[in-house]
Design an enzyme around this catalytic site. Sequence first.
Site, PDB file in Angstrom:
ATOM      1  N   GLN A 105       4.100   5.391   5.309  1.00  0.00           N
ATOM      2  CA  GLN A 105       2.364   5.141   5.079  1.00  0.00           C
ATOM      3  C   GLN A 105       1.985   6.072   5.704  1.00  0.00           C
ATOM      4  O   GLN A 105       0.868   6.240   5.955  1.00  0.00           O
ATOM      5  CB  GLN A 105       1.886   4.239   4.438  1.00  0.00           C
ATOM      6  CG  GLN A 105       2.819   3.126   2.457  1.00  0.00           C
ATOM      7  CD  GLN A 105       2.027   1.971   2.433  1.00  0.00           C
ATOM      8  OE1 GLN A 105       2.609   1.268   2.575  1.00  0.00           O
ATOM      9  NE2 GLN A 105       0.934   1.869   2.277  1.00  0.00           N
ATOM     10  N   PHE A 129       3.014  -0.463  -1.256  1.00  0.00           N
ATOM     11  CA  PHE A 129       1.926  -1.431  -1.695  1.00  0.00           C
ATOM     12  C   PHE A 129       1.761  -2.502   0.126  1.00  0.00           C
ATOM     13  O   PHE A 129       1.405  -3.245  -0.806  1.00  0.00           O
ATOM     14  CB  PHE A 129       3.386  -2.252  -2.729  1.00  0.00           C
ATOM     15  CG  PHE A 129       3.388  -1.595  -3.384  1.00  0.00           C
ATOM     16  CD1 PHE A 129       2.374  -1.557  -4.779  1.00  0.00           C
ATOM     17  CD2 PHE A 129       4.501  -1.856  -3.757  1.00  0.00           C
ATOM     18  CE1 PHE A 129       2.648  -0.215  -6.213  1.00  0.00           C
ATOM     19  CE2 PHE A 129       5.304  -0.949  -5.315  1.00  0.00           C
ATOM     20  CZ  PHE A 129       4.127  -0.601  -6.224  1.00  0.00           C
ATOM     21  N   GLU A 161       3.058   0.304   6.218  1.00  0.00           N
ATOM     22  CA  GLU A 161       2.651   0.531   6.565  1.00  0.00           C
ATOM     23  C   GLU A 161       2.125   0.286   7.784  1.00  0.00           C
ATOM     24  O   GLU A 161       2.233   1.806   8.750  1.00  0.00           O
ATOM     25  CB  GLU A 161       0.613   0.107   6.110  1.00  0.00           C
ATOM     26  CG  GLU A 161      -0.705   0.045   7.234  1.00  0.00           C
ATOM     27  CD  GLU A 161      -2.185  -0.630   6.755  1.00  0.00           C
ATOM     28  OE1 GLU A 161      -1.481  -1.309   5.860  1.00  0.00           O
ATOM     29  OE2 GLU A 161      -2.636  -0.178   7.790  1.00  0.00           O
ATOM     30  N   ARG A 215     -10.069  -8.843   6.870  1.00  0.00           N
ATOM     31  CA  ARG A 215     -10.605  -8.178   5.500  1.00  0.00           C
ATOM     32  C   ARG A 215     -10.959  -9.782   4.579  1.00  0.00           C
ATOM     33  O   ARG A 215     -11.454  -9.900   3.477  1.00  0.00           O
ATOM     34  CB  ARG A 215      -9.423  -7.592   4.921  1.00  0.00           C
ATOM     35  CG  ARG A 215     -10.917  -6.384   3.352  1.00  0.00           C
ATOM     36  CD  ARG A 215      -9.348  -5.750   2.989  1.00  0.00           C
ATOM     37  NE  ARG A 215      -8.840  -4.384   3.394  1.00  0.00           N
ATOM     38  CZ  ARG A 215     -10.523  -3.539   3.407  1.00  0.00           C
ATOM     39  NH1 ARG A 215     -11.565  -3.696   2.124  1.00  0.00           N
ATOM     40  NH2 ARG A 215     -10.879  -2.116   3.117  1.00  0.00           N
ATOM     41  N   ARG A 271      -1.257  -4.600  -1.248  1.00  0.00           N
ATOM     42  CA  ARG A 271      -2.084  -4.562  -2.113  1.00  0.00           C
ATOM     43  C   ARG A 271      -3.600  -5.739  -1.421  1.00  0.00           C
ATOM     44  O   ARG A 271      -3.536  -6.683  -2.752  1.00  0.00           O
ATOM     45  CB  ARG A 271      -2.143  -4.217  -2.664  1.00  0.00           C
ATOM     46  CG  ARG A 271      -2.076  -3.458  -3.928  1.00  0.00           C
ATOM     47  CD  ARG A 271      -1.967  -3.496  -5.074  1.00  0.00           C
ATOM     48  NE  ARG A 271      -1.687  -1.829  -6.087  1.00  0.00           N
ATOM     49  CZ  ARG A 271      -1.768  -1.109  -6.775  1.00  0.00           C
ATOM     50  NH1 ARG A 271      -0.209  -2.401  -7.619  1.00  0.00           N
ATOM     51  NH2 ARG A 271      -2.145  -0.128  -7.637  1.00  0.00           N
ATOM     52  N   PHE A 319      -4.942  -6.455   1.276  1.00  0.00           N
ATOM     53  CA  PHE A 319      -5.355  -6.650   2.357  1.00  0.00           C
ATOM     54  C   PHE A 319      -5.984  -8.114   2.883  1.00  0.00           C
ATOM     55  O   PHE A 319      -6.486  -7.971   3.987  1.00  0.00           O
ATOM     56  CB  PHE A 319      -5.315  -5.684   2.933  1.00  0.00           C
ATOM     57  CG  PHE A 319      -5.251  -5.000   4.651  1.00  0.00           C
ATOM     58  CD1 PHE A 319      -3.602  -4.493   4.843  1.00  0.00           C
ATOM     59  CD2 PHE A 319      -6.683  -5.064   5.516  1.00  0.00           C
ATOM     60  CE1 PHE A 319      -4.329  -3.588   5.788  1.00  0.00           C
ATOM     61  CE2 PHE A 319      -6.126  -4.823   6.846  1.00  0.00           C
ATOM     62  CZ  PHE A 319      -4.545  -4.365   7.073  1.00  0.00           C
ATOM     63  N   THR A 333     -11.555  -1.827   7.585  1.00  0.00           N
ATOM     64  CA  THR A 333     -12.134  -2.395   8.051  1.00  0.00           C
ATOM     65  C   THR A 333     -12.165  -2.156   9.573  1.00  0.00           C
ATOM     66  O   THR A 333     -13.643  -2.129  10.230  1.00  0.00           O
ATOM     67  CB  THR A 333     -12.168  -4.271   8.417  1.00  0.00           C
ATOM     68  OG1 THR A 333     -10.946  -3.860   8.865  1.00  0.00           O
ATOM     69  CG2 THR A 333     -12.164  -4.126   6.378  1.00  0.00           C
ATOM     70  N   ALA A 390      -6.089   0.872   2.158  1.00  0.00           N
ATOM     71  CA  ALA A 390      -7.222   1.014   1.706  1.00  0.00           C
ATOM     72  C   ALA A 390      -7.540   2.012   0.775  1.00  0.00           C
ATOM     73  O   ALA A 390      -8.317   2.013   0.988  1.00  0.00           O
ATOM     74  CB  ALA A 390      -7.768   1.077   3.151  1.00  0.00           C
ATOM     75  N   GLU A 436      -5.950  -0.066  -4.120  1.00  0.00           N
ATOM     76  CA  GLU A 436      -6.185  -1.780  -4.767  1.00  0.00           C
ATOM     77  C   GLU A 436      -7.537  -3.192  -5.570  1.00  0.00           C
ATOM     78  O   GLU A 436      -6.879  -4.495  -6.370  1.00  0.00           O
ATOM     79  CB  GLU A 436      -6.860  -2.929  -3.568  1.00  0.00           C
ATOM     80  CG  GLU A 436      -5.394  -1.820  -1.805  1.00  0.00           C
ATOM     81  CD  GLU A 436      -5.963  -1.849  -0.901  1.00  0.00           C
ATOM     82  OE1 GLU A 436      -7.132  -1.241  -0.222  1.00  0.00           O
ATOM     83  OE2 GLU A 436      -5.487  -2.781   0.132  1.00  0.00           O
TER      84      GLU A 436
HETATM   85  N1  MTE Z   1       0.339   2.407  -6.676  1.00  0.00           N
HETATM   86  C1  MTE Z   1       1.843   3.157  -7.103  1.00  0.00           C
HETATM   87  N2  MTE Z   1       2.386   3.571  -7.537  1.00  0.00           N
HETATM   88  N3  MTE Z   1       2.989   2.436  -5.297  1.00  0.00           N
HETATM   89  C2  MTE Z   1       2.675   1.990  -4.367  1.00  0.00           C
HETATM   90  O1  MTE Z   1       2.890   2.092  -2.889  1.00  0.00           O
HETATM   91  N4  MTE Z   1       0.274   1.311  -3.015  1.00  0.00           N
HETATM   92  C3  MTE Z   1      -1.227   0.714  -3.184  1.00  0.00           C
HETATM   93  C4  MTE Z   1      -2.138   1.215  -4.165  1.00  0.00           C
HETATM   94  N5  MTE Z   1      -1.591   1.578  -5.651  1.00  0.00           N
HETATM   95  C5  MTE Z   1       0.445   2.141  -4.113  1.00  0.00           C
HETATM   96  C6  MTE Z   1       0.183   2.455  -4.933  1.00  0.00           C
HETATM   97  C7  MTE Z   1      -1.765   0.657  -2.093  1.00  0.00           C
HETATM   98  S1  MTE Z   1      -1.028  -1.423  -1.718  1.00  0.00           S
HETATM   99  C8  MTE Z   1      -2.612   1.446  -1.287  1.00  0.00           C
HETATM  100  S2  MTE Z   1      -3.510   0.317  -0.349  1.00  0.00           S
HETATM  101  C9  MTE Z   1      -3.008   2.640  -2.671  1.00  0.00           C
HETATM  102  O2  MTE Z   1      -2.569   2.446  -3.377  1.00  0.00           O
HETATM  103  C10 MTE Z   1      -3.009   3.568  -1.267  1.00  0.00           C
HETATM  104  O3  MTE Z   1      -2.967   4.387  -2.076  1.00  0.00           O
HETATM  105  P1  MTE Z   1      -4.334   5.432  -2.279  1.00  0.00           P
HETATM  106  O4  MTE Z   1      -4.942   4.753  -1.009  1.00  0.00           O
HETATM  107  O5  MTE Z   1      -4.137   7.194  -2.292  1.00  0.00           O
HETATM  108  O6  MTE Z   1      -4.754   4.722  -3.563  1.00  0.00           O
HETATM  109  N1  HPA Z   2      -7.219  -1.748   4.523  1.00  0.00           N
HETATM  110  C1  HPA Z   2      -5.719  -1.400   5.011  1.00  0.00           C
HETATM  111  N2  HPA Z   2      -4.887  -0.769   6.363  1.00  0.00           N
HETATM  112  C2  HPA Z   2      -5.521  -1.352   7.008  1.00  0.00           C
HETATM  113  C3  HPA Z   2      -6.888  -1.626   7.116  1.00  0.00           C
HETATM  114  C4  HPA Z   2      -7.781  -1.639   6.092  1.00  0.00           C
HETATM  115  O1  HPA Z   2      -8.796  -2.482   6.053  1.00  0.00           O
HETATM  116  N3  HPA Z   2      -7.412  -2.069   8.210  1.00  0.00           N
HETATM  117  C5  HPA Z   2      -6.228  -1.116   9.733  1.00  0.00           C
HETATM  118  N4  HPA Z   2      -5.332  -1.046   8.699  1.00  0.00           N
HETATM  119 MO1  MOS Z   3      -2.028  -0.796   1.337  1.00  0.00          MO
HETATM  120  S1  MOS Z   3      -1.981  -2.962   1.170  1.00  0.00           S
HETATM  121  O1  MOS Z   3      -3.916  -0.919   1.569  1.00  0.00           O
HETATM  122  O2  MOS Z   3      -1.621  -0.174   2.067  1.00  0.00           O
END
Ligand code: MTE
Ligand code: HPA
Ligand code: MOS
Length: 757
Positions: free
Chosen positions: A191, A222, A226, A304, A336, A338, A434, A503, A706
């Site tokens: 990620q 998920f 990261e 967070r 997810r 965090f 954050t 995030a 999330e």
């Molecule tokens: N959805 C799918 N299908 N697969 C994933 O790994 N990760 C989640 C969420 N939805 C995830 C998911 C998490 S932890 C985050 S932070 C967000 O997707 C990240 O993507 P976005 O910023 O585009 O929402």
């Molecule tokens: N969310 C997800 N990932 C992060 C954050 C947060 O707030 N800060 C640093 N990494």
């Molecule tokens: Mo989502 S826990 O911020 O990758």
Amino acid sequence: MKNYDIERHVRGESQFVDDISYPKGLLYAAVCYSDQAHGEIINIDISDVEQVKGIKLILTAKDIPGENQIGGIVPDEELLAEYKVEFIGQPIAIVVADDQLTAKKAARKIKVDIKDLPIITDARKAYEAGKLIVPPRTFNLGNVDDCWKKCDYIIQGTVESGGQEHLYLETQGAFAYPVEGRGIKIISSTQAPTAVQRVTARILNLAMHKIEVDVPRIGGGFGGKEDQATAWAVICALAAYKTKYPVKLILSRQEDMRATGKRHPYTSDFKIGLNKKKKIIGYEVTFYQNAGAAADLSPAILERTLFHCTNSYYIPNVKATAYSCKTNLPPNTAFRGFGGPQGMFVIESAMYKAAEKMGIDTSEIQNANLIKENDEFPYGQKAENCNALITWKRAEAKYSIKKTKDDIKKFNDKNDMYKKGIAFIPICFGISFTNTSMNQASALVHVYTDGSVSVSTAAVEMGQGVNEKIRQIATETLSINIDRIKTETTNTTRIANTSPTAASSAADLNGKATEQACNNILERLKKSAAEILNLKAVKNIEIKNEIVYHNGKRTKLSWNELVKQTNLKRVNLSSHSFYATPNIYFDREKEKGNPFAYHVYGTAIIEVTVDCLRGIYKFDSVKVVHDFGKSFNPIIDRGQAEGAIVQGLGWMTIEEVMHDENARLLTDSLSTYKVPDMHFTPEIEIEFLKNVENPMGIFKSKAIGEPPFMYGIGGYFAIMNALKAFRPNADFKISSPITPEKVLLNLHSKIDEPVTA
Ligand code: MTE
Ligand code: HPA
Ligand code: MOS
């Protein structure tokens, strides 16, 4: 406008790291892991392995050309353990061989002599031993110490919440190969491409420009990729650098489950005070986060937890303290929410216990304390465009809650062995990293001379549909057919200094950068169109559905022709654009600021039926009113909400991460770690809250990745309410996950024994 990746996924055409066809001479890396949770390394004996046919190279810490350090926030994590090990699954050596099986077998044969040191797996024990990852943090609002005398009820308690395995479908892995000039190119399932680039450069002692990281897509992250995709990519890069051959490393499911960190388990103490009118006067909470053996992202996750410690409620006096405790488990990591879910579970538990003492329904306390416009969060930000109460009221009305509650009561009166439970769960989640500095992104848009368009951003596609959203942003901004838009792989050479896709903010940040880049090109095209059409003013020119309009009238100039002619005039058809969220800041000395661009609100109502003879349960329904802002892709957004809800329910109920006393993971396969499946999944009804345009979000939408995860918390309390119907006077402990085993113990332990689960 479905996620366009899904057709390729279904046809088996999408390429993940392990599917890429590899060049001749490909080598495979395997890792030798510590099988002890804490100890001094006395000796590493590779003599048995060196001679094995097919083994190319064995690497240990001393072979690292740069700094043996992968820590992102705190420099406390070695790539390869040199003098001591601190968790089972910690990499010690790398074996590189002609084929995967040889590499794996050899890695297991390396003899590591470790002198045992004491093992801690429990956060409170680590705290008592003074083992903290970073100094504690405290958020304060009002004056908690003075508030208790104003309370008619004061309730104290302890809350436990468990870990969670990410179980992304694609396990961790990477592929790296040497490129001209002693550089390395890495295809990584991460990620955070820039984190991989930065750490590889540090380990190899190279400039970052020598390292190119490319991410075509990932099979789920998920949060688990990261920070924790980095080590595997760096191991591959190191092996490729040393052997000068391409190297691949793919973890097996079991290896992945054993060696990588999970959601942080928390143990917490709370004290909550209320008056007779059900208003919460004060809330004091102490969180003990089980960080595992290194910081990883724990300090940010801890922060967070504090941000979300009052969920969607306004509480005038709050004191929240959080400790990140160092234990001998693999470093726990982003997942997810965090840290938000862990914080929110405690306030929900406190309200549950308060309601029990006051002899009322928890929902009465929840409803009476929902945050309103201009109310202050404990971190100083004021609630703006606050939709907490609106979603609650709408959910009550839409889902006929009075009648549902009556029906449940009737059912419970009639049935001895089956009991139903219902719970409300409002959510409030702040959108933005954050860490303010991370709220930046960029996009690179090219319009080719045939009118097709290529878009690169920092966003990583992991199933959440961000690429489709980026395509929509480009197609709508340029007003051309979506088939013309292609999103490229995420690549550190095309897009530099990226924040991770995390995030929930990838679509907002990268989408805004894309919108700007498209607008930059559009402005140049309009100026060019005015010239081509011999018009003086650019301002009345528009492009609509691939046709140039002037003063609202169609001209004969098409997108294709305009692009071609503009190029001939030597006008730039590319744009790189940058976006940084405005007006956010946080002062970590005062612990006050405006850290979030906006908040996401919603309310869910969850119903469950518990089989009180067997301890098993089935969620009947999850009914939600959610604030999506103005969704521009309702199919993707609904899918994200549904997936998050099921994952949240899993965390609270059946997913149990267990270790033995030596810190060995007992739940390291799908036969011992249970996740939600089709049969578990209830009916999920989601209403999109109407008339809510979000000025801070891309195309007025709200982030969705999330926030809905936290609806799962309601599942826990629905089960608790069913247990209460079976055994009204028991004082149940709050300890998630509430597995069927725990339900059974709660229901049938001797009446005069304390309930232990
Ligand atoms: N959805 C799918 N299908 N697969 C994933 O790994 N990760 C989640 C969420 N939805 C995830 C998911 C998490 S932890 C985050 S932070 C967000 O997707 C990240 O993507 P976005 O910023 O585009 O929402
Ligand atoms: N969310 C997800 N990932 C992060 C954050 C947060 O707030 N800060 C640093 N990494
Ligand atoms: Mo989502 S826990 O911020 O990758």
